[in-house]
Structures are given as structure tokens and as C-alpha cells.
Design a protein around this motif. Sequence first.
Motif, PDB file in Angstrom:
ATOM      1  N   ALA A  63       0.918  -1.214  -0.088  1.00 18.70           N
ATOM      2  CA  ALA A  63       0.063   0.149  -0.028  1.00 18.70           C
ATOM      3  C   ALA A  63       0.783   1.309   0.018  1.00 18.70           C
ATOM      4  N   ALA A  64       1.882   1.309   0.897  1.00 16.51           N
ATOM      5  CA  ALA A  64       2.747   2.368   0.857  1.00 16.51           C
ATOM      6  C   ALA A  64       3.475   2.553  -0.693  1.00 16.51           C
ATOM      7  N   SER A  92       5.762  20.331  -3.674  1.00 18.52           N
ATOM      8  CA  SER A  92       7.083  20.692  -3.329  1.00 18.52           C
ATOM      9  C   SER A  92       7.838  19.292  -3.217  1.00 18.52           C
ATOM     10  N   VAL A  93       9.198  19.680  -3.622  1.00 18.29           N
ATOM     11  CA  VAL A  93      10.199  18.614  -3.425  1.00 18.29           C
ATOM     12  C   VAL A  93      10.177  17.832  -2.126  1.00 18.29           C
ATOM     13  N   VAL A  94      10.104  18.537  -1.132  1.00 13.11           N
ATOM     14  CA  VAL A  94      10.241  17.853   0.219  1.00 13.11           C
ATOM     15  C   VAL A  94       9.129  17.011   0.860  1.00 13.11           C
ATOM     16  N   VAL A  95       8.104  17.169   0.110  1.00  9.73           N
ATOM     17  CA  VAL A  95       6.789  16.399   0.311  1.00  9.73           C
ATOM     18  C   VAL A  95       7.124  15.132  -0.624  1.00  9.73           C
ATOM     19  N   GLY A  96       7.202  15.419  -1.694  1.00  8.14           N
ATOM     20  CA  GLY A  96       7.241  14.247  -2.715  1.00  8.14           C
ATOM     21  C   GLY A  96       8.531  13.422  -2.588  1.00  8.14           C
ATOM     22  N   ARG A  97       9.509  13.968  -2.196  1.00 12.66           N
ATOM     23  CA  ARG A  97      10.958  13.175  -1.956  1.00 12.66           C
ATOM     24  C   ARG A  97      10.484  12.201  -0.692  1.00 12.66           C
ATOM     25  N   THR A  98       9.751  12.814   0.352  1.00 12.92           N
ATOM     26  CA  THR A  98       9.502  12.107   1.536  1.00 12.92           C
ATOM     27  C   THR A  98       8.649  10.842   1.188  1.00 12.92           C
ATOM     28  N   VAL A  99       7.724  11.029   0.457  1.00 13.90           N
ATOM     29  CA  VAL A  99       6.666  10.136  -0.037  1.00 13.90           C
ATOM     30  C   VAL A  99       7.742   9.109  -0.523  1.00 13.90           C
ATOM     31  N   ALA A 100       8.451   9.313  -1.748  1.00  7.45           N
ATOM     32  CA  ALA A 100       9.296   8.365  -2.531  1.00  7.45           C
ATOM     33  C   ALA A 100      10.186   7.601  -1.427  1.00  7.45           C
ATOM     34  N   THR A 101      10.624   8.247  -0.493  1.00  6.31           N
ATOM     35  CA  THR A 101      11.586   7.436   0.374  1.00  6.31           C
ATOM     36  C   THR A 101      10.915   6.518   0.982  1.00  6.31           C
ATOM     37  N   VAL A 102       9.623   6.584   1.743  1.00  8.15           N
ATOM     38  CA  VAL A 102       8.945   5.527   2.455  1.00  8.15           C
ATOM     39  C   VAL A 102       8.488   4.340   1.312  1.00  8.15           C
ATOM     40  N   ALA A 103       8.093   5.062   0.395  1.00  7.58           N
ATOM     41  CA  ALA A 103       7.696   4.048  -0.650  1.00  7.58           C
ATOM     42  C   ALA A 103       8.714   3.147  -1.082  1.00  7.58           C
ATOM     43  N   SER A 266       5.045  -5.026 -10.074  1.00  9.21           N
ATOM     44  CA  SER A 266       5.666  -6.046  -9.355  1.00  9.21           C
ATOM     45  C   SER A 266       5.457  -6.055  -7.649  1.00  9.21           C
ATOM     46  N   SER A 267       4.996  -4.846  -7.384  1.00  8.75           N
ATOM     47  CA  SER A 267       4.967  -4.902  -5.985  1.00  8.75           C
ATOM     48  C   SER A 267       3.715  -5.749  -5.388  1.00  8.75           C
ATOM     49  N   LEU A 268       2.740  -5.247  -6.295  1.00 20.06           N
ATOM     50  CA  LEU A 268       1.309  -6.096  -6.300  1.00 20.06           C
ATOM     51  C   LEU A 268       1.590  -7.735  -6.450  1.00 20.06           C
ATOM     52  N   ALA A 269       2.681  -8.078  -7.398  1.00 20.51           N
ATOM     53  CA  ALA A 269       2.929  -9.507  -7.872  1.00 20.51           C
ATOM     54  C   ALA A 269       3.714  -9.986  -6.638  1.00 20.51           C
TER      55      ALA A 269
END
Length: 312
Positions: A63-64, A92-103, A266-269
Motif C-alpha cells: 500500500a505504501a 514541493s520536492v520535500v513532500v514528494g521526496r519524503t513520500v518517495a523515500t517511504v515508498a 511487481s509490488s502487487l505481484a
Amino acid sequence: MEWRARPVSLAWSNPVIRWWGLLSLVSAANIAVWFALYRQFHEQANGSLSNTSGIGLMLLLCAAYVFGCAFRSVLPRADVQRICLVDTWLSSVVVGRTVATVAEVCFAAQWAIVLYQLGTMTGAETTVTIAWIIVPLIVIAECFSWYAVLTTHYLCNAIENSIWAVVFFLVGIALCRLLPEFHGPVRWAFIVAIVGIAAFLAFLMTVDVPMYLNRWRANLAAGGTLLHPLEGLRDVSRRWVVTHDIAEWREEIAWMSLYFSMAVWSSLALCVGYSLEDQLPRYRTEPVIVSTSVTPAAQRTATIETAATPRN
């Protein structure tokens, strides 16, 4: 907040808008698939699915990644350039990059869990060892990514993606080690995964990493200066450039399209594969052990009978 917009047509004739629409459509489909998997596994557990259970954890990690990639599809941005498609603080990059890092850490954890599951099931120590080092390597890659974003240092982007290449090279080795352990559809699933990983590595090393290296060299030739990390943190929090110009997005489209579609699939798989743990033993290729006290003729008879017995 500091931002500026470059007025370019939002009409459907603009290729950036068509690409954006496709990303959003694919992301909606990915979310629908995740909910379908959740409902299926929840029903199988008779409503007692817990996030602390194995499949519950896998669904949470998935889900993440699924929702994180959907967020980045609906609000695309290029980190170092500070460009985006939608004028909102969520771009903003700080929001997007944080989401990307967790994911991305969650995605790596999915691979680690599945490889550990398969490695312990088969006694493949190489696969188990690789499972343990995947997440630490991706955490290191994320550190390089953040440094690149804060300082605008493209060389760190190249290092980050090179680490991803190393990680999936190791994943490919782990899957190759598992090939002799299974037969039938499981082995074919591994082969498909290995081919996909090989294609991903080819893309990284021929397109993605060279792109960042070229940007780094161009920045050096132009005499560009890097930001101090603290200065960069303020910059990524306050500045985003809204643009719909294809020239600004051309190099981002390829990797974003593959990342927000095939990587999510691939994550779903991985969730589906993990849920089939109880069915995997029937596809094992365990050798028949013949006692040394048996006569050679009896050994030959046992071998013939074993070979003639169909596997379930």
C-alpha cells in the motif's frame, strides 16, 4: 512560498498532458487492484487479517508503494530541477521526496521478505543473505538521493541509481539460485522475474545513470554551483516551478512511466507470491535419497518408479 509558472497549453494536444492523464489512469487501476487483493486476503482470513501477520505486513508495504506512486503520478515533479505540473504545496520536492523515500524502502522490504521466505524454505543461504542486505543498501541509496535533491548534485543521483542496479543484480542472483529448487509455474515465474530484472538493469545502465552523469558534466561545464544542504532544505520546501513544456519533461517521461507502472505491478505481484506459500512445496524439486544399504538393482528400480510418478 516561492514559485513561478511557465505558461504552456493545458490542452489535450500537449503531449505532457496526455502522458499525465495516462499516469493517473494507470495509478487508479493499480489502487483498484490493491483493494481487490486486500478484500480477497481479508475474506480468506475470515475477517481476522492483522497487520502483524505476514500477508498483512506485505499488503501494508505494498500500500505504501502503490499509493505513494499514485501520489507522485497525480502530482509529478522532478526533484533537482524543482519542476512540477500542479501549483500546490503538495508538489514541493520535500513532500514528494519524503513520500518517495517511504515508498521505496517499503518496496525493498517486500523483496527482502519474499526472498527470505523462499530462501528459508529451500535452504538457499545465498538467497537468505541477499534478503538481509537489500533494505540497508536501499537506505544508503535514499541518502544519496536526498543529498542530490538538497544540493542539486546530479552525480549523487547517478550513484543512487547505481545502487539500485546493484540491489536488483543481487535479487537476480537470488532468483537464479532458486531456479533448481522449483519446477512448473513457479520456475517460470522466476524466469519471467529474472528477464524483467535484466531489462530493468539494462535501462538503468544505458539510459538512467548516463542521463544523470550527462547532467552532472553539463553542470560542471556551465560552472554551476551546488547548494549547501541546509540552504537546499529551504529551497525544496519553498520553491517549485510549474511547467507543462515537453522540453522540460522529455527525459523524465521514460523512467517515470516505467516506475509508476511496471514497478508497481511487481509490488502487487510480490503480495500474491507471498500469499501462495502453502502451495509452493508441491512445486519443489527435492531429490530422492536412496539408502546405501539398498542393492544397485533396487536403486535402479526405485529411480525408474520415481521418474515415472507424476508430480502433483
